[in-house]
Motif scaffolding. Structure first.
Motif, PDB file in Angstrom:
ATOM      1  N   LEU A 152     -29.023 -39.831 -45.908  1.00 15.22           N
ATOM      2  CA  LEU A 152     -27.761 -40.399 -45.434  1.00 15.22           C
ATOM      3  C   LEU A 152     -26.671 -40.202 -46.489  1.00 15.22           C
ATOM      4  O   LEU A 152     -26.921 -40.350 -47.689  1.00 15.22           O
ATOM      5  CB  LEU A 152     -27.933 -41.890 -45.134  1.00 15.22           C
ATOM      6  CG  LEU A 152     -26.703 -42.628 -44.589  1.00 15.22           C
ATOM      7  CD1 LEU A 152     -26.323 -42.100 -43.213  1.00 15.22           C
ATOM      8  CD2 LEU A 152     -26.959 -44.134 -44.541  1.00 15.22           C
ATOM      9  N   ASP A 153     -25.474 -39.912 -46.037  1.00 20.34           N
ATOM     10  CA  ASP A 153     -24.342 -39.787 -46.954  1.00 20.34           C
ATOM     11  C   ASP A 153     -24.187 -41.080 -47.752  1.00 20.34           C
ATOM     12  O   ASP A 153     -24.185 -42.183 -47.192  1.00 20.34           O
ATOM     13  CB  ASP A 153     -23.069 -39.498 -46.166  1.00 20.34           C
ATOM     14  CG  ASP A 153     -21.856 -39.388 -47.065  1.00 20.34           C
ATOM     15  OD1 ASP A 153     -21.678 -38.339 -47.688  1.00 20.34           O
ATOM     16  OD2 ASP A 153     -21.095 -40.379 -47.140  1.00 20.34           O
ATOM     17  N   GLY A 154     -24.039 -40.928 -49.078  1.00 17.63           N
ATOM     18  CA  GLY A 154     -24.000 -42.098 -49.948  1.00 17.63           C
ATOM     19  C   GLY A 154     -22.879 -43.061 -49.634  1.00 17.63           C
ATOM     20  O   GLY A 154     -23.044 -44.282 -49.748  1.00 17.63           O
ATOM     21  N   ALA A 155     -21.723 -42.542 -49.227  1.00 20.48           N
ATOM     22  CA  ALA A 155     -20.596 -43.412 -48.916  1.00 20.48           C
ATOM     23  C   ALA A 155     -20.919 -44.321 -47.733  1.00 20.48           C
ATOM     24  O   ALA A 155     -20.532 -45.495 -47.712  1.00 20.48           O
ATOM     25  CB  ALA A 155     -19.350 -42.577 -48.620  1.00 20.48           C
ATOM     26  N   ALA A 156     -21.626 -43.796 -46.745  1.00 17.21           N
ATOM     27  CA  ALA A 156     -21.998 -44.607 -45.584  1.00 17.21           C
ATOM     28  C   ALA A 156     -22.978 -45.701 -45.984  1.00 17.21           C
ATOM     29  O   ALA A 156     -22.890 -46.841 -45.505  1.00 17.21           O
ATOM     30  CB  ALA A 156     -22.603 -43.721 -44.501  1.00 17.21           C
ATOM     31  N   ALA A 157     -23.912 -45.356 -46.869  1.00 20.34           N
ATOM     32  CA  ALA A 157     -24.867 -46.366 -47.338  1.00 20.34           C
ATOM     33  C   ALA A 157     -24.164 -47.451 -48.143  1.00 20.34           C
ATOM     34  O   ALA A 157     -24.427 -48.646 -47.961  1.00 20.34           O
ATOM     35  CB  ALA A 157     -25.952 -45.696 -48.174  1.00 20.34           C
ATOM     36  N   GLN A 158     -23.250 -47.058 -49.010  1.00 23.75           N
ATOM     37  CA  GLN A 158     -22.524 -48.030 -49.828  1.00 23.75           C
ATOM     38  C   GLN A 158     -21.647 -48.934 -48.964  1.00 23.75           C
ATOM     39  O   GLN A 158     -21.533 -50.142 -49.216  1.00 23.75           O
ATOM     40  CB  GLN A 158     -21.672 -47.306 -50.872  1.00 23.75           C
ATOM     41  CG  GLN A 158     -22.476 -46.646 -51.982  1.00 23.75           C
ATOM     42  CD  GLN A 158     -23.238 -47.656 -52.828  1.00 23.75           C
ATOM     43  OE1 GLN A 158     -22.830 -48.820 -52.970  1.00 23.75           O
ATOM     44  NE2 GLN A 158     -24.349 -47.225 -53.399  1.00 23.75           N
ATOM     45  N   ALA A 159     -21.023 -48.365 -47.944  1.00 24.71           N
ATOM     46  CA  ALA A 159     -20.191 -49.170 -47.043  1.00 24.71           C
ATOM     47  C   ALA A 159     -21.031 -50.218 -46.323  1.00 24.71           C
ATOM     48  O   ALA A 159     -20.605 -51.363 -46.138  1.00 24.71           O
ATOM     49  CB  ALA A 159     -19.491 -48.265 -46.033  1.00 24.71           C
ATOM     50  N   ALA A 160     -22.237 -49.833 -45.921  1.00 25.21           N
ATOM     51  CA  ALA A 160     -23.114 -50.783 -45.241  1.00 25.21           C
ATOM     52  C   ALA A 160     -23.533 -51.909 -46.176  1.00 25.21           C
ATOM     53  O   ALA A 160     -23.518 -53.087 -45.808  1.00 25.21           O
ATOM     54  CB  ALA A 160     -24.341 -50.047 -44.697  1.00 25.21           C
ATOM     55  N   ILE A 161     -23.875 -51.552 -47.408  1.00 20.81           N
ATOM     56  CA  ILE A 161     -24.280 -52.562 -48.388  1.00 20.81           C
ATOM     57  C   ILE A 161     -23.123 -53.504 -48.697  1.00 20.81           C
ATOM     58  O   ILE A 161     -23.285 -54.731 -48.763  1.00 20.81           O
ATOM     59  CB  ILE A 161     -24.797 -51.884 -49.670  1.00 20.81           C
ATOM     60  CG1 ILE A 161     -26.110 -51.144 -49.378  1.00 20.81           C
ATOM     61  CG2 ILE A 161     -24.999 -52.899 -50.789  1.00 20.81           C
ATOM     62  CD1 ILE A 161     -26.563 -50.245 -50.500  1.00 20.81           C
ATOM     63  N   ALA A 162     -21.915 -52.921 -48.850  1.00 23.88           N
ATOM     64  CA  ALA A 162     -20.738 -53.743 -49.145  1.00 23.88           C
ATOM     65  C   ALA A 162     -20.432 -54.721 -48.013  1.00 23.88           C
ATOM     66  O   ALA A 162     -19.895 -55.812 -48.255  1.00 23.88           O
ATOM     67  CB  ALA A 162     -19.527 -52.844 -49.400  1.00 23.88           C
ATOM     68  N   ALA A 163     -20.784 -54.342 -46.795  1.00 19.86           N
ATOM     69  CA  ALA A 163     -20.548 -55.216 -45.650  1.00 19.86           C
ATOM     70  C   ALA A 163     -21.672 -56.234 -45.465  1.00 19.86           C
ATOM     71  O   ALA A 163     -21.650 -57.011 -44.513  1.00 19.86           O
ATOM     72  CB  ALA A 163     -20.403 -54.379 -44.382  1.00 19.86           C
ATOM     73  N   GLY A 164     -22.635 -56.219 -46.378  1.00 15.48           N
ATOM     74  CA  GLY A 164     -23.737 -57.171 -46.316  1.00 15.48           C
ATOM     75  C   GLY A 164     -24.882 -56.743 -45.423  1.00 15.48           C
ATOM     76  O   GLY A 164     -25.750 -57.555 -45.092  1.00 15.48           O
ATOM     77  N   ARG A 165     -24.923 -55.461 -45.056  1.00 17.67           N
ATOM     78  CA  ARG A 165     -25.959 -54.969 -44.166  1.00 17.67           C
ATOM     79  C   ARG A 165     -27.279 -54.818 -44.942  1.00 17.67           C
ATOM     80  O   ARG A 165     -27.346 -54.165 -45.965  1.00 17.67           O
ATOM     81  CB  ARG A 165     -25.567 -53.621 -43.609  1.00 17.67           C
ATOM     82  CG  ARG A 165     -26.009 -53.247 -42.176  1.00 17.67           C
ATOM     83  CD  ARG A 165     -27.378 -53.600 -41.833  1.00 17.67           C
ATOM     84  NE  ARG A 165     -27.642 -53.469 -40.395  1.00 17.67           N
ATOM     85  CZ  ARG A 165     -28.856 -53.497 -39.905  1.00 17.67           C
ATOM     86  NH1 ARG A 165     -29.893 -53.697 -40.697  1.00 17.67           N
ATOM     87  NH2 ARG A 165     -29.045 -53.399 -38.607  1.00 17.67           N
ATOM     88  N   ASP A 166     -28.346 -55.420 -44.459  1.00 18.85           N
ATOM     89  CA  ASP A 166     -29.661 -55.275 -45.057  1.00 18.85           C
ATOM     90  C   ASP A 166     -30.269 -53.954 -44.586  1.00 18.85           C
ATOM     91  O   ASP A 166     -30.547 -53.779 -43.400  1.00 18.85           O
ATOM     92  CB  ASP A 166     -30.556 -56.450 -44.642  1.00 18.85           C
ATOM     93  CG  ASP A 166     -31.938 -56.400 -45.286  1.00 18.85           C
ATOM     94  OD1 ASP A 166     -32.198 -55.464 -46.074  1.00 18.85           O
ATOM     95  OD2 ASP A 166     -32.751 -57.302 -45.003  1.00 18.85           O
TER      96      ASP A 166
END
Length: 215
Positions: free
Chosen positions: A192-206
């Protein structure tokens, strides 16, 4: 015309490379131990049909569905014959395999790029049964798609033998839908593109420890 002859066209050259890779692995034990031999990019049944038929295939799904199913069955049979011939020279590893540097459980990396153009109902009819046959035959694996696939991922998550999903364009997908039908259901999301993963983590996505990201 029946089943194509695998001893014509480019495929003999593909098998020559499999034999060469195995020769290198035998001559250099550390390479043989640590370097995975990727199976050839055979795409997926519907992708192959689109390449052979052309873009009018998508109209034929409505106008000539029996002919499309006939071609899909022939393509799937040929896919199995081709990959079995490859595996005689370069067998899959027992514990898991790799593609594009991405390690995954199972053996094959199916491509469903053409499925982005289909509704979920069309996916169920023209993609899922043929993909499932390949997953069953080769011991499961991973599924890749470019473009949008969030609309058919609920079905993918129900397919036995899908252990990982790789998507190349998260910006084209509703990522919460993707996460809900991959990591939440025990399917790894790889590459997965790192930016998409970081955005999910920043939004609190487990992400449940099931996402491999890059970049």
């Amino acid at each position: 015309a029946g089943a194509p002859d695998l001893n014509q066209g480019y495929f003999p050259h593909v098998l020559e490379m499999a034999a060469r890779y195995r020769e290198i692995a035998a001559q250099h034990p550390k390479i043989g131990q640590h370097v995975f031999i990727y199976h050839p990019d055979l795409q997926g049944p519907l992708d192959i049909c689109e390449v052979v038929w052309g873009s009018s295939l998508f109209m034929a799904l409505y106008d000539r569905p029996d002919l499309v199913h006939g071609l899909l069955a022939l393509v799937t049979d040929t896919y199995i014959r081709a990959l079995e011939a490859w595996c005689e020279l370069a067998p899959f590893r027992a514990a898991g395999n790799a593609h594009w540097g991405l390690y995954h459980r199972g053996n094959i990396m199916l491509r469903d790029d053409s499925a982005m153009n289909l509704s979920p109902a069309m996916f169920a009819e023209f993609v899922r049964p043929y993909d499932q046959r390949l997953l069953d035959h080769f011991g499961g694996g991973a599924l890749h798609f470019c473009g949008r696939g969030d609309h058919y991922l609920p079905q993918v998550a129900e397919m036995p033998g899908v252990y990982a999903v790789n998507l190349s364009q998260p910006e084209c997908n509703a990522m919460e839908q993707v996460f809900a039908h991959t990591v939440d259901r025990g399917i790894n999301l790889i590459g997965l593109d790192g930016a998409a993963a970081q955005a999910a983590i920043a939004a609190g996505r487990d992400l449940r420890g099931r996402v491999h990201a890059h970049g």
